[in-house]
Design a protein around this motif. Sequence first.
Motif, short mmCIF file in Angstrom:
data_model
loop_
_atom_site.label_atom_id
_atom_site.label_comp_id
_atom_site.label_asym_id
_atom_site.label_seq_id
_atom_site.Cartn_x
_atom_site.Cartn_y
_atom_site.Cartn_z
N LEU A 193 0.84 -1.19 0.00
CA LEU A 193 0.00 0.00 0.00
C LEU A 193 0.88 1.24 0.00
CD1 LEU A 193 -2.62 -1.02 2.73
CD2 LEU A 193 -2.87 -1.22 0.25
N ASN A 194 0.31 2.36 -0.44
CA ASN A 194 0.99 3.65 -0.36
C ASN A 194 0.62 4.29 0.97
OD1 ASN A 194 0.13 3.35 -3.53
ND2 ASN A 194 2.19 4.18 -3.27
N LEU A 195 1.59 4.33 1.88
CA LEU A 195 1.31 4.77 3.25
C LEU A 195 2.10 6.02 3.60
CD1 LEU A 195 1.20 1.32 5.08
CD2 LEU A 195 -0.70 2.68 4.21
N GLY A 196 1.65 7.13 3.07
CA GLY A 196 2.23 8.40 3.47
C GLY A 196 3.53 8.73 2.78
N SER A 197 4.12 9.84 3.24
CA SER A 197 5.36 10.37 2.66
C SER A 197 6.37 10.61 3.78
CB SER A 197 5.07 11.67 1.90
OG SER A 197 4.16 11.44 0.84
N PRO A 198 7.04 9.55 4.24
CA PRO A 198 7.96 9.69 5.37
C PRO A 198 9.26 10.40 4.99
CG PRO A 198 8.05 7.47 4.52
CD PRO A 198 6.95 8.16 3.78
N VAL A 199 9.92 10.91 6.01
CA VAL A 199 11.24 11.53 5.89
C VAL A 199 12.19 10.78 6.81
CG1 VAL A 199 12.61 13.60 6.30
CG2 VAL A 199 10.31 13.79 5.32
N SER A 200 13.33 10.37 6.28
CA SER A 200 14.36 9.70 7.07
C SER A 200 15.63 10.53 7.02
CB SER A 200 14.61 8.28 6.53
OG SER A 200 15.65 7.64 7.24
N GLN A 201 16.22 10.80 8.17
CA GLN A 201 17.44 11.58 8.20
C GLN A 201 18.30 11.13 9.37
OE1 GLN A 201 16.03 15.59 8.44
NE2 GLN A 201 15.06 15.33 10.43
N GLY A 202 19.60 11.28 9.22
CA GLY A 202 20.46 10.81 10.29
C GLY A 202 21.93 11.06 10.01
N VAL A 203 22.76 10.45 10.85
CA VAL A 203 24.21 10.59 10.80
C VAL A 203 24.82 9.20 10.83
CG1 VAL A 203 26.27 11.51 11.94
CG2 VAL A 203 24.12 12.81 11.98
N GLU A 204 25.82 8.97 10.01
CA GLU A 204 26.56 7.71 10.00
C GLU A 204 28.04 7.99 10.21
OE1 GLU A 204 23.73 4.96 7.09
OE2 GLU A 204 25.67 5.67 6.38
N LEU A 205 28.65 7.28 11.17
CA LEU A 205 30.08 7.43 11.45
C LEU A 205 30.71 6.04 11.46
CD1 LEU A 205 29.93 9.95 14.44
CD2 LEU A 205 30.32 10.48 12.02
N GLU A 206 31.91 5.94 10.91
CA GLU A 206 32.60 4.66 10.88
C GLU A 206 34.10 4.90 10.92
OE1 GLU A 206 32.97 0.64 8.08
OE2 GLU A 206 31.53 2.21 7.61
N GLY A 207 34.80 4.15 11.77
CA GLY A 207 36.24 4.27 11.86
C GLY A 207 36.76 3.96 13.24
N LEU A 208 38.02 3.60 13.35
CA LEU A 208 38.65 3.28 14.62
C LEU A 208 37.87 2.21 15.36
CD1 LEU A 208 39.57 6.89 15.85
CD2 LEU A 208 41.05 5.24 14.71
N ASP A 209 37.37 1.23 14.60
CA ASP A 209 36.56 0.14 15.16
C ASP A 209 35.31 0.65 15.85
OD1 ASP A 209 39.56 -1.55 16.16
OD2 ASP A 209 38.38 -1.80 14.34
N LEU A 210 34.83 1.82 15.44
CA LEU A 210 33.63 2.41 16.03
C LEU A 210 32.63 2.65 14.93
CD1 LEU A 210 32.05 3.83 18.33
CD2 LEU A 210 33.26 5.93 17.71
#
Length: 211
Positions: free
Chosen positions: A180-197
């Motif tokens: 089904l077409n269920l709305g118009s969501p927004v997804s936003q965020g931050v991704e960090l990778e490095g130093l085994d973190l």
Amino acid sequence: FGAATGGRYSDNIFSNESETITTQKAAFLGLTYTPFEALELQAGVRYTQLESEFAGTSTGIYGVPGVTRRNSSAEPVTPRFSAKYTFSPDTMVYATAAQGFRLGGTNGPVTSACVGRIPYPTNAPIPYDSDQLWSYELGLKTKALSNRVAFSGSVYRIDWKEMQQYIVLINGACYAALALNLGSPVSQGVELEGLDLEIDASEDDESHPLQ
């Protein structure tokens, strides 16, 4: 399970059969421009011809007589843009913006017990619309100590329009697995990778008519 109907016993409560055939033709054009050595700009566009043919039928006590046929088609033009700036052989920043598209289609038949219990007036195969999105990303990649240490980080945002989502509805004798077409969501965020973190933080803002 069986059920008695009209003095006869039937062991077919509901069964359905459906087939979807999708064809796709696409062409892509991309350009790269380097105004100076450290900066690279790219732009591309994709043209796609999409066609979908659906045929579905169901039998049993809660079935729908006859065969339902539906065709869907679209010709989306989806662009993509990117920029990359290289500070040194070990460090660069980048930005991208791209559009995506998915063709709509038709769900298989649902039981007649679903009439009035799902947001559609009939138990015939239910269509769903195409959806599309714009995604944006800004990031950094760097290396140090002779490439023994690497770090990357980015912020992103995805804006959906009429997002297709697959759900299961169970309400009494009604069972339906639908797209089904269920709305118009927004997804936003931050991704960090490095130093085994690794850190992945995101925030979703969704509005669904079934909630």
